[in-house]
Design an enzyme around this catalytic site. Sequence first.
Site, mmCIF file in Angstrom:
data_model
loop_
_atom_site.group_PDB
_atom_site.id
_atom_site.type_symbol
_atom_site.label_atom_id
_atom_site.label_comp_id
_atom_site.label_asym_id
_atom_site.label_seq_id
_atom_site.Cartn_x
_atom_site.Cartn_y
_atom_site.Cartn_z
ATOM 1 C CD GLU A 1 35.323 -20.736 -2.498
ATOM 2 O OE1 GLU A 1 35.439 -21.697 -1.705
ATOM 3 O OE2 GLU A 1 34.365 -19.867 -2.230
ATOM 4 C CG ASP B 1 32.660 -21.693 3.352
ATOM 5 O OD1 ASP B 1 31.769 -20.585 3.745
ATOM 6 O OD2 ASP B 1 32.887 -21.656 2.317
#
Length: 346
Positions: free
Chosen positions: A211, A289
């Site tokens: 990420e 998340d």
Amino acid sequence: MTATGAGGVRPLRDVSQLPKAHLHLHFTGSMRHGTLLELAERDGIVLPDSLVEDWPPQLSAADEKGWFRFQRLYDVARSVLRTPEDVRRLVLEAAEDDVRDGGRWLEIQVDPSGYAARFGGITAFTDLVLDCVRDASERTGLAIAVVIAANRTRHPLDARTLARLAAQYAGRGVVGFGLSNDERRGSTADFEGAFRIARRADLLLVPHGGELRGPDHVRQCLDSLGAHRLGHGVRSVEDPALLERIVAAGVALEVCPTSNVSLGVYSDLTSVPLPLLLAAGATVALGADDPLLFGSRLAGQYATMRAAHDLDDTTLARLAEMSFEASRAPSDVVAAARRDIAAWLA
């Protein structure tokens, strides 16, 4: 997505009714915004404006300062959890929110060391979380398991302690071991020993990678940690050979679109390369998340990707199926979900 006939335009199928497994949800980050405000007021905790009237906060992790700000907000939110009943409330509300979004299975990720000082140590806190999980599961019908995650900004020996803790609870509510926080910090290879302990206990190995850093770090997660799934992993798309390796190995990617955009990994939702991942044959499980900081929960990930990439309902159903394939959900949960996904599509 829509169909036109003698009766006009058929409405879009409701993504909140699509059965899903949620594989990327952090513990404190699952908290409802209203709960944060209520608990802070109860104990006289002064929250920053970005967690009150300016919520959800404007975030970026493009540099170390941006990540520090994100982590500071997370730490402030964690500080409102003062009692076992606060923890019980958080878990129950996270379960209720997932059920409302079509959730059938949840793997919630927690680093017990972040709560140990207030709740009697890492073992006592893990016991508390697992008790809360059992209670929430009974009350909501949502099947829930726990992933214990180490913090890569702490010493690798701390990660080994947490891996042994996770191994102790393997088969008793804990299904995985992860590695979280800023993936630009520390050396991933230094955590190999912790993941070896978790692997021997037959736990899912689910480190964050791909990420904030690109393909090179994904390779480290595969080579050094033996990842079964990648927390995010979305930047694997930047290296076709790497993505081909991921597909061949069956490594699933926990893609969190609103998180990616909020943290500045991608400029907007249309830039999140979900279609490229799917076209390559990758197994993708959409996750929220940290809804507390990003303002979007599980169904929102499906809705935003549908809108951003004009996904048809067959693709959404396939995403839901893959979320179960990548999970440690029991076979009966998976079978029931498959039937209901087919019914949703029909």
